[in-house]
Design a protein around this motif. Structure first.
Motif, PDB file in Angstrom:
ATOM      1  N   ARG A   1      25.479  48.565  36.037  1.00  0.00           N
ATOM      2  CA  ARG A   1      24.424  48.037  36.905  1.00  0.00           C
ATOM      3  C   ARG A   1      23.984  46.639  36.405  1.00  0.00           C
ATOM      4  O   ARG A   1      23.745  45.739  37.185  1.00  0.00           O
ATOM      5  N   ARG A   2      23.893  46.476  35.104  1.00  0.00           N
ATOM      6  CA  ARG A   2      23.484  45.163  34.567  1.00  0.00           C
ATOM      7  C   ARG A   2      24.549  44.123  34.919  1.00  0.00           C
ATOM      8  O   ARG A   2      24.250  43.025  35.377  1.00  0.00           O
ATOM      9  N   LYS A   3      25.832  44.531  34.781  1.00  0.00           N
ATOM     10  CA  LYS A   3      26.956  43.623  35.073  1.00  0.00           C
ATOM     11  C   LYS A   3      26.923  43.216  36.547  1.00  0.00           C
ATOM     12  O   LYS A   3      27.096  42.061  36.914  1.00  0.00           O
ATOM     13  N   ALA A   4      26.641  44.209  37.410  1.00  0.00           N
ATOM     14  CA  ALA A   4      26.616  43.930  38.864  1.00  0.00           C
ATOM     15  C   ALA A   4      25.543  42.894  39.163  1.00  0.00           C
ATOM     16  O   ALA A   4      25.740  41.980  39.962  1.00  0.00           O
ATOM     17  N   LYS A   5      24.402  42.994  38.450  1.00  0.00           N
ATOM     18  CA  LYS A   5      23.315  42.028  38.715  1.00  0.00           C
ATOM     19  C   LYS A   5      23.758  40.642  38.249  1.00  0.00           C
ATOM     20  O   LYS A   5      23.609  39.652  38.945  1.00  0.00           O
ATOM     21  N   GLU A   6      24.382  40.599  37.056  1.00  0.00           N
ATOM     22  CA  GLU A   6      24.852  39.300  36.526  1.00  0.00           C
ATOM     23  C   GLU A   6      25.867  38.683  37.501  1.00  0.00           C
ATOM     24  O   GLU A   6      25.745  37.533  37.904  1.00  0.00           O
TER      25      GLU A   6
ATOM     26  N   GLU B   1      24.539  37.013  40.609  1.00  0.00           N
ATOM     27  CA  GLU B   1      23.557  35.919  40.463  1.00  0.00           C
ATOM     28  C   GLU B   1      23.914  34.736  41.372  1.00  0.00           C
ATOM     29  O   GLU B   1      23.071  34.235  42.119  1.00  0.00           O
ATOM     30  N   TRP B   2      25.203  34.370  41.395  1.00  0.00           N
ATOM     31  CA  TRP B   2      25.595  33.147  42.150  1.00  0.00           C
ATOM     32  C   TRP B   2      25.360  33.378  43.646  1.00  0.00           C
ATOM     33  O   TRP B   2      25.006  32.471  44.395  1.00  0.00           O
ATOM     34  N   VAL B   3      25.533  34.624  44.104  1.00  0.00           N
ATOM     35  CA  VAL B   3      25.330  34.909  45.536  1.00  0.00           C
ATOM     36  C   VAL B   3      23.856  34.721  45.885  1.00  0.00           C
ATOM     37  O   VAL B   3      23.495  34.083  46.877  1.00  0.00           O
ATOM     38  N   ARG B   4      22.968  35.236  44.996  1.00  0.00           N
ATOM     39  CA  ARG B   4      21.520  35.108  45.260  1.00  0.00           C
ATOM     40  C   ARG B   4      21.127  33.628  45.234  1.00  0.00           C
ATOM     41  O   ARG B   4      20.389  33.143  46.091  1.00  0.00           O
ATOM     42  N   GLU B   5      21.703  32.874  44.249  1.00  0.00           N
ATOM     43  CA  GLU B   5      21.365  31.435  44.154  1.00  0.00           C
ATOM     44  C   GLU B   5      21.803  30.708  45.428  1.00  0.00           C
ATOM     45  O   GLU B   5      21.048  29.941  46.029  1.00  0.00           O
ATOM     46  N   ALA B   6      23.042  31.020  45.882  1.00  0.00           N
ATOM     47  CA  ALA B   6      23.574  30.337  47.083  1.00  0.00           C
ATOM     48  C   ALA B   6      22.709  30.679  48.304  1.00  0.00           C
ATOM     49  O   ALA B   6      22.332  29.809  49.094  1.00  0.00           O
TER      50      ALA B   6
END
Ligand code: 3HC
Length: 315
Positions: free
Chosen positions: A288-293, A296-301
């Motif tokens: 789950r932690r890896k999935a969030k990491e 990250e780029w998708v949320r930023e975009a």
């Protein structure tokens, strides 16, 4: 005067509960009611999201295209259930990021069942049949929960859970009616998932710190032990239909109570898994932690795009 108001507000609140009226987000509610709902609904959401992992593990190894498509659809449904429930916590003022961080830090719980490994394809059948079967047992009463958004979310979730349970039972039926090796694989999955599925309903009522209050507030409509008993009574005949043996030497029909008596659950195992020492706890939280990491780029975009759109509109 203020003291009287709180007492009067609590009286009116409990009167609404006793009259089976729904409590809505903008209604006055005791802080403890809000807190326990955020606790339960957020952990329910975490369970849905973490619950995707044991099954996701078999999507690339499904035995044929139909099984792959069905398993894909099921795992996608679980994601939707999780997002639905996180939204329900937000109606109570919870912050989505903090809620998810609580899962990743190990502060928040999720259902113990998802800390067991899925070792063979038959486990996909046992998970659908037993885990989703237990989830339905527990979620149908939640459709009558006093908190409006949670109750309404459960109506939709339960419709999808029925498909989840049916596809699991169908996998078990196919294997149980297949070759001796396939039947042995189904029996092995039942052996490993039977007791952890009964633990899903929570500790015995006498050890449950929340049940009494949750029943008084009609968050829970049945107790942990009542739902566990219903699960056993419904599932034993299904196992007989499959020609499989429930791994409980003390299981026997009680003509007096018209229910099955069943053996002692290993509550040390349960609490050990809940405390983080189950076979897959570390693997699940790392994933789950890896999935969030990785996301990250998708949320930023998405945030950059939204900011640009906002600027365009403002100019
Ligand atoms: N796994 C992990 N923790 C558990 C647990 C379990 N199976 N059962 C109980 N606990 C925890 C409780 O969260 C509580 O800890 P907390 O105070 O830190 O939250 C403690 O043990 C005491 O248990 P209680 O029985 O007093 O707690 P509750 O009244 O909250 O009852 C519950 C536990 C029955 C799980 C209740 O929270 C509930 O009905 N939750 C909603 C349904 C849910 O979460 N189901 C989980 C599976 S979802 C699923 O399977 C999805 C499917 O699509 C695959």
């Amino acid at each position: 005067m203020a003291e009287l108001n709180i007492k009067e507000l609590e009286r009116r609140f409990q009167e609404k509960i006793d009259n089976d009226q729904k409590i809505e987000p903008n209604d006055w509610m005791p802080e403890r009611y809000r807190k326990t709902l955020i606790r339960q609904i957020s952990q329910h959401a975490h369970s849905e999201i973490v619950g995707m992992l044991p099954e996701g593990n078999w999507i690339t190894r499904a035995p044929n295209l139909r099984r792959k498509a069905v398993l894909l659809a099921k795992v996608q449904d679980e994601a939707g259930h999780g997002l639905y429930l996180y939204s329900a916590t937000e109606t109570l003022g919870a912050d989505r990021e903090e809620t998810i961080d609580d899962l990743h830090s190990g502060k928040a719980k999720y259902s113990s069942i998802f800390n067991y490994p899925t070792l063979t394809w038959a486990d996909m059948g046992a998970v659908g049949w037993l885990v989703d079967g237990a989830a339905i047992m527990n979620q149908v009463p939640l459709c009558r929960c006093s908190y409006g958004p949670y109750a309404r979310a459960m109506v939709r979730v339960c419709k999808e859970e029925s498909f989840h349970q049916r596809q699991g039972f169908e996998i078990m039926m196919t294997l149980a009616k297949g070759t001796p090796e396939q039947k042995a694989m189904a029996q092995d999955a039942l052996n490993r998932f039977w007791w952890p599925s009964l633990m899903m309903f929570g500790p015995p009522d006498e050890d449950s710190k929340h049940t009494a209050q949750s029943m008084a507030w009609k968050i829970k409509r049945s107790t942990n032990d009542e739902l566990r008993q219903q699960m056993v009574d419904i599932t034993v005949p299904q196992a007989e239909m499959l020609g499989l043996t429930i791994p409980d030497k003390d299981l026997k029909w009680n003509e007096e109570t018209k229910q099955y008596d069943f053996g002692e659950i290993d509550w040390n195992e349960f609490w050990n898994v809940v405390k983080g020492n189950g076979p897959c706890n570390k693997e699940r939280l790392d994933a789950r932690r890896k999935a969030k990491e990785n996301g990250e780029w998708v949320r930023e975009a998405a945030n950059a795009y939204a900011a640009k759109q906002k600027m365009k509109k403002a100019s």
